[in-house]
Design a protein around this motif. Structure first.
Motif, PDB file in Angstrom:
ATOM      1  N   SER A   9       0.847  -1.146   0.062  1.00 29.24           N
ATOM      2  CA  SER A   9       0.182  -0.158  -0.036  1.00 29.24           C
ATOM      3  C   SER A   9       0.927   1.058   0.015  1.00 29.24           C
ATOM      4  N   TYR A  10       0.360   2.473  -0.604  1.00 28.92           N
ATOM      5  CA  TYR A  10       1.235   3.624  -0.558  1.00 28.92           C
ATOM      6  C   TYR A  10       0.385   4.868  -0.681  1.00 28.92           C
ATOM      7  N   VAL A  34       6.899   4.764  -7.112  1.00 30.94           N
ATOM      8  CA  VAL A  34       6.564   3.490  -6.067  1.00 30.94           C
ATOM      9  C   VAL A  34       7.431   2.505  -6.682  1.00 30.94           C
ATOM     10  N   HIS A  64      -3.608   6.856  -4.773  1.00 26.78           N
ATOM     11  CA  HIS A  64      -3.170   5.849  -3.575  1.00 26.78           C
ATOM     12  C   HIS A  64      -3.685   4.777  -3.773  1.00 26.78           C
ATOM     13  N   ASN A  92       9.947  -2.993   4.799  1.00 31.43           N
ATOM     14  CA  ASN A  92       9.375  -1.944   5.487  1.00 31.43           C
ATOM     15  C   ASN A  92      10.373  -0.976   6.101  1.00 31.43           C
ATOM     16  N   PHE A  95      11.997   1.721   3.609  1.00 31.21           N
ATOM     17  CA  PHE A  95      10.864   2.507   3.476  1.00 31.21           C
ATOM     18  C   PHE A  95      10.996   3.695   4.943  1.00 31.21           C
ATOM     19  N   VAL A 102       5.317   4.150   1.797  1.00 29.75           N
ATOM     20  CA  VAL A 102       4.945   2.845   1.323  1.00 29.75           C
ATOM     21  C   VAL A 102       4.926   1.654   2.215  1.00 29.75           C
ATOM     22  N   ARG A 103       4.242   0.767   2.511  1.00 29.24           N
ATOM     23  CA  ARG A 103       3.996  -0.088   3.396  1.00 29.24           C
ATOM     24  C   ARG A 103       3.776  -1.385   2.809  1.00 29.24           C
TER      25      ARG A 103
END
Length: 324
Positions: A9-10, A34, A64, A92, A95, A102-103
């Protein structure tokens, strides 16, 4: 070589989009997309192969994702598997250290024939609207630069003010877009792809469209004030695939109907007479920042590794590494 499905996700606000810029012969790192940020983070795992990230769903600058997916082939120097949890944790951490929004949600070992893009059964988008209530639309402070807007929703929701906005019209016109149609009218031509002068395949199937009451994403301190001024609406659109900017152009046409700038008949003709010339100039492409890719669905069977691809540990030590 092993293939991994990485779910992520981001927040797209600070990115130029998910896809890296394709520059001939360029090997420059690109942290402003991304894909580029993922590439930089994956290199910290020190794979021995030159990997290529394959994206499930391309999102434009500002869009998103609550859930998107990529697949990538990685090979370790010792021939062992990367632990799925290790990939998630290390990406993670990378980031976080770069303060990037971002995850990684999860990592999964998948068959070598799996494709994050081609095996996707459906993609679900939500477009968020914040509509100023009619009693406030005629006041001097209804102007976008005068009226109250919650800072927490900056670049997260599309706020509009129109005294005659009719959500029932929007629901009604959106419903006719469900099903299998030629969406040529609602496709934009990518500036980054000059060869794409005339789309060769513009038939798409929309599985469902719903328009439901949304909720504000504000702190409790602001919530009462926000709900005093605005009604929130979530436009949810589900289909297997979409054309370039199709969702934002469709939503723009529906809003134009809800505001009375075009008629429901105009929107119907835009859909049933597919052509770039059918686009009503009174419509507009809505901003990217209120669009969310919410879910990419896969058939569990496509994620199941066949017996002949299952890892065969050669020692107890290797078993502990490859078991998650």
């Amino acid at each position: 070589m092993n293939r991994y499905l990485i779910n992520l996700s981001y927040i797209g606000t600070q990115f130029r989009g998910i896809q890296k810029s394709q520059l001939k012969g360029s090997v420059i790192e690109d942290p402003h997309t991304v894909e580029g940020a993922l590439e930089i983070a994956l290199k910290k795992l020190h794979p021995i192969n030159d990997f290529k990230i394959k994206i499930s769903s391309r999102t434009d600058a500002g869009v998103h994702a609550l859930h998107n997916a990529i697949h990538v082939d990685l090979e370790r120097h010792n021939g062992q598997l990367y632990s799925e949890d290790t990939i998630t944790r290390q990406l993670n951490r990378s980031f976080k250290s770069q303060a990037l929004p971002v995850r990684i949600l999860s990592t999964r070992l998948v068959p070598k024939s799996f494709s994050a893009r081609l095996h996707a059964k459906s993609r679900t988008y939500i477009y968020r609207l914040g509509v100023l209530k009619p009693q406030f639309c005629d006041k001097p402070d209804a102007h976008p630069f005068n009226r109250f807007l919650p800072i927490e929703e900056n670049d997260r929701c599309y706020f509009i003010a129109h005294p005659h906005f009719d959500i029932e019209k929007l629901k009604r016109v959106a419903s006719i877009f469900v099903g299998y149609h030629d969406f040529r009218t609602f496709m934009a031509i990518s500036k980054g792809n000059p060869k794409q002068l005339e789309p060769s395949h513009t038939l798409r199937s929309i599985q469902s469209i719903t328009v439901e009451r949304g909720t504000c994403m504000t702190l409790s301190f602001n919530r009462d004030l926000v709900e005093h001024f605005y009604d929130y609406w979530d436009i949810r659109i589900k289909g297997r695939s979409f054309l370039y900017k199709q969702v934002r152009r469709m939503v723009g046409a529906w809003i134009a109907v809800a505001e009375g700038r075009i008629t429901e008949r105009d929107a119907y003709e835009m859909l049933t007479v597919p052509s770039s010339h059918s686009w009503c100039e009174q419509s507009q492409v809505v901003p990217a920042y209120a669009l969310y890719l919410c879910q990419v669905e896969y058939d569990p069977a496509d994620l199941t590794i066949p017996l002949d691809e299952l890892p065969r540990p050669t020692s107890t030590k290797q078993t502990s590494i490859t078991t998650n």
